[in-house]
Design a protein around this motif. Sequence first.
Motif, mmCIF file in Angstrom:
data_model
loop_
_atom_site.group_PDB
_atom_site.id
_atom_site.type_symbol
_atom_site.label_atom_id
_atom_site.label_comp_id
_atom_site.label_asym_id
_atom_site.label_seq_id
_atom_site.Cartn_x
_atom_site.Cartn_y
_atom_site.Cartn_z
ATOM 1 N N VAL A 84 127.068 -44.920 21.532
ATOM 2 C CA VAL A 84 127.833 -44.214 21.903
ATOM 3 C C VAL A 84 126.914 -42.807 22.434
ATOM 4 O O VAL A 84 127.319 -42.446 21.438
ATOM 5 C CB VAL A 84 129.498 -44.149 21.350
ATOM 6 C CG1 VAL A 84 130.250 -42.819 22.154
ATOM 7 C CG2 VAL A 84 130.494 -44.793 21.091
ATOM 8 N N ILE A 85 127.006 -42.372 23.218
ATOM 9 C CA ILE A 85 126.465 -41.485 23.928
ATOM 10 C C ILE A 85 127.169 -40.335 24.564
ATOM 11 O O ILE A 85 128.071 -40.622 25.643
ATOM 12 C CB ILE A 85 124.993 -41.534 24.571
ATOM 13 C CG1 ILE A 85 124.249 -42.579 23.656
ATOM 14 C CG2 ILE A 85 124.371 -40.616 24.926
ATOM 15 C CD1 ILE A 85 122.662 -42.628 23.886
ATOM 16 N N ALA A 86 126.902 -39.103 24.520
ATOM 17 C CA ALA A 86 127.588 -37.896 24.674
ATOM 18 C C ALA A 86 126.249 -36.883 25.394
ATOM 19 O O ALA A 86 125.363 -36.712 24.585
ATOM 20 C CB ALA A 86 128.543 -37.433 23.946
ATOM 21 N N THR A 87 126.638 -37.326 27.048
ATOM 22 C CA THR A 87 125.470 -35.968 27.944
ATOM 23 C C THR A 87 125.739 -34.755 28.355
ATOM 24 O O THR A 87 127.387 -34.797 29.521
ATOM 25 C CB THR A 87 124.470 -36.720 28.524
ATOM 26 O OG1 THR A 87 123.477 -35.369 29.155
ATOM 27 C CG2 THR A 87 125.789 -37.512 30.165
ATOM 28 N N ASP A 88 125.415 -33.580 28.357
ATOM 29 C CA ASP A 88 125.543 -32.665 29.352
ATOM 30 C C ASP A 88 125.607 -32.597 31.176
ATOM 31 O O ASP A 88 124.897 -33.185 30.823
ATOM 32 C CB ASP A 88 125.886 -31.510 28.121
ATOM 33 C CG ASP A 88 124.540 -31.672 28.146
ATOM 34 O OD1 ASP A 88 123.754 -31.403 29.180
ATOM 35 O OD2 ASP A 88 124.151 -29.801 27.576
ATOM 36 N N MET A 89 125.688 -31.547 31.613
ATOM 37 C CA MET A 89 125.441 -31.938 32.998
ATOM 38 C C MET A 89 124.033 -31.283 33.610
ATOM 39 O O MET A 89 123.381 -31.460 34.223
ATOM 40 C CB MET A 89 126.104 -30.665 33.342
ATOM 41 C CG MET A 89 127.926 -30.981 33.881
ATOM 42 S SD MET A 89 127.949 -32.765 35.056
ATOM 43 C CE MET A 89 127.655 -31.941 36.106
ATOM 44 N N ALA B 231 121.186 -35.283 25.873
ATOM 45 C CA ALA B 231 122.611 -36.547 25.017
ATOM 46 C C ALA B 231 122.681 -36.032 24.040
ATOM 47 O O ALA B 231 121.224 -36.000 23.285
ATOM 48 C CB ALA B 231 121.320 -37.580 25.755
ATOM 49 N N GLU B 232 122.871 -37.154 23.360
ATOM 50 C CA GLU B 232 123.574 -36.848 21.884
ATOM 51 C C GLU B 232 124.291 -37.881 21.072
ATOM 52 O O GLU B 232 125.247 -38.188 21.723
ATOM 53 C CB GLU B 232 124.469 -35.571 20.927
ATOM 54 C CG GLU B 232 124.750 -35.381 19.609
ATOM 55 C CD GLU B 232 125.509 -34.210 19.952
ATOM 56 O OE1 GLU B 232 125.255 -34.168 18.553
ATOM 57 O OE2 GLU B 232 126.077 -33.648 20.299
ATOM 58 N N TRP C 115 134.570 -38.980 30.978
ATOM 59 C CA TRP C 115 135.153 -38.173 30.888
ATOM 60 C C TRP C 115 135.443 -37.034 29.968
ATOM 61 O O TRP C 115 136.450 -37.389 30.339
ATOM 62 C CB TRP C 115 135.125 -36.772 32.139
ATOM 63 C CG TRP C 115 134.337 -35.219 32.292
ATOM 64 C CD1 TRP C 115 136.052 -34.810 31.561
ATOM 65 C CD2 TRP C 115 133.126 -34.526 32.121
ATOM 66 N NE1 TRP C 115 134.223 -33.487 31.736
ATOM 67 C CE2 TRP C 115 133.160 -33.519 31.535
ATOM 68 C CE3 TRP C 115 131.644 -34.926 32.267
ATOM 69 C CZ2 TRP C 115 132.563 -32.632 32.115
ATOM 70 C CZ3 TRP C 115 131.199 -34.635 32.093
ATOM 71 C CH2 TRP C 115 131.424 -33.056 32.402
ATOM 72 N N HIS C 116 135.335 -36.750 28.633
ATOM 73 C CA HIS C 116 135.823 -35.850 27.570
ATOM 74 C C HIS C 116 135.565 -35.342 26.789
ATOM 75 O O HIS C 116 134.109 -35.140 26.656
ATOM 76 C CB HIS C 116 135.901 -37.312 26.501
ATOM 77 C CG HIS C 116 136.589 -37.492 25.009
ATOM 78 N ND1 HIS C 116 137.766 -37.187 25.386
ATOM 79 C CD2 HIS C 116 135.990 -36.787 24.121
ATOM 80 C CE1 HIS C 116 138.078 -36.845 23.804
ATOM 81 N NE2 HIS C 116 136.585 -36.878 22.888
ATOM 82 N N ASP C 117 136.189 -34.246 26.461
ATOM 83 C CA ASP C 117 135.789 -32.329 25.575
ATOM 84 C C ASP C 117 133.996 -32.329 26.428
ATOM 85 O O ASP C 117 133.200 -31.547 26.175
ATOM 86 C CB ASP C 117 135.395 -33.195 24.248
ATOM 87 C CG ASP C 117 135.460 -32.160 23.835
ATOM 88 O OD1 ASP C 117 136.110 -31.025 23.844
ATOM 89 O OD2 ASP C 117 134.577 -31.384 22.186
ATOM 90 N N GLY C 118 134.520 -31.706 28.098
ATOM 91 C CA GLY C 118 133.140 -31.226 28.775
ATOM 92 C C GLY C 118 132.242 -31.969 28.297
ATOM 93 O O GLY C 118 131.156 -31.309 29.622
ATOM 94 N N ARG C 119 131.719 -33.377 28.372
ATOM 95 C CA ARG C 119 130.288 -34.381 28.653
ATOM 96 C C ARG C 119 130.719 -35.614 29.422
ATOM 97 O O ARG C 119 132.224 -36.161 29.249
ATOM 98 C CB ARG C 119 129.887 -34.010 27.333
ATOM 99 C CG ARG C 119 129.429 -32.190 26.664
ATOM 100 C CD ARG C 119 128.502 -32.812 25.710
ATOM 101 N NE ARG C 119 129.552 -33.480 24.539
ATOM 102 C CZ ARG C 119 127.946 -33.448 22.903
ATOM 103 N NH1 ARG C 119 126.870 -33.292 23.373
ATOM 104 N NH2 ARG C 119 128.859 -34.325 21.879
#
Length: 287
Positions: A38-43, A47-48, A23-27
């Motif tokens: 490397v993917i980031a997703t919100d709640m 995904a990005e 969990w990093h920077d709100g995602r």
Amino acid sequence: MVEYLPQPRTLLTGLAMVESARWHDGRLWFAHWGAGEVIATDMDGNAEVMAAGPAMMGWSIDWLPDGRLVTTGPEVTRQEPDGSLVTHCEQGGNEIALDPRGHLYVNGFDFDFLGGGAPEPGWINLVAADGSYRQVADGIEFPNGMVVTPDGSTLVVAESFAGRLSAFDIRDDGALTGRRVWAQGLGPDGICVDAESAIWTQTADTAAHTGDPDAPAGACVRVLDGGEITHRVETELPCFAVTLGGPEGRHLFLLCNEFEGVEQLQAVQARRSARILVTEVPVPRAD
């Protein structure tokens, strides 16, 4: 008495293989094995792709104290502010963890796991800011997930082949001493720690470990120092990694993959059956 968490909901599907939850920077961020991303997703599951990852299995992510992303693999790489990737340490590894003082730990092993090589004990390296490194622990039975307790005093590593969590005291210079067993009789892989220094980890009473078709495919538990289990959650696929996050730090993310043995990994990834689940917990993540 062990308390069961609420039934997890699906956050994200259609993935090749998922590991190294952070969990990093709100995602939620994770390593997308088989896709080299490397993917980031919100709640809400938006995904990005945030960076490139190694085109291989067995790598993970974390962040340096200054916020730069670091990735393990054949070497440890870091992402510069302009998005470029540079070598941070020539010796790579499997999992990675940082303590509050900025000590960077990387674990790994020196046998060909995917190629069927004979198992050998693994190690933990301490990586300096200039990229040099020194070994601070050895004899680790397939080192996997690592966490540092919120007070920065203890590093805990998952020894997957031994079915245990092992703990080390962290000295001021980053050296690891006082090795001991945190908990035994588990099936640990990617782990996380909460604000009370309890660890969420995978169990060994699943179908893959016991051969019992009636056992759950995946199960994770919250375990205290000494082995007491307080909470449990079960999943329809084996769970490879967990982390805590969400708006108040009270969401447990479970990264789940099919697993039919290492010889079937390419076929499993091609099916894009991996998924990320989420549920709620009573004790939040460590800040």
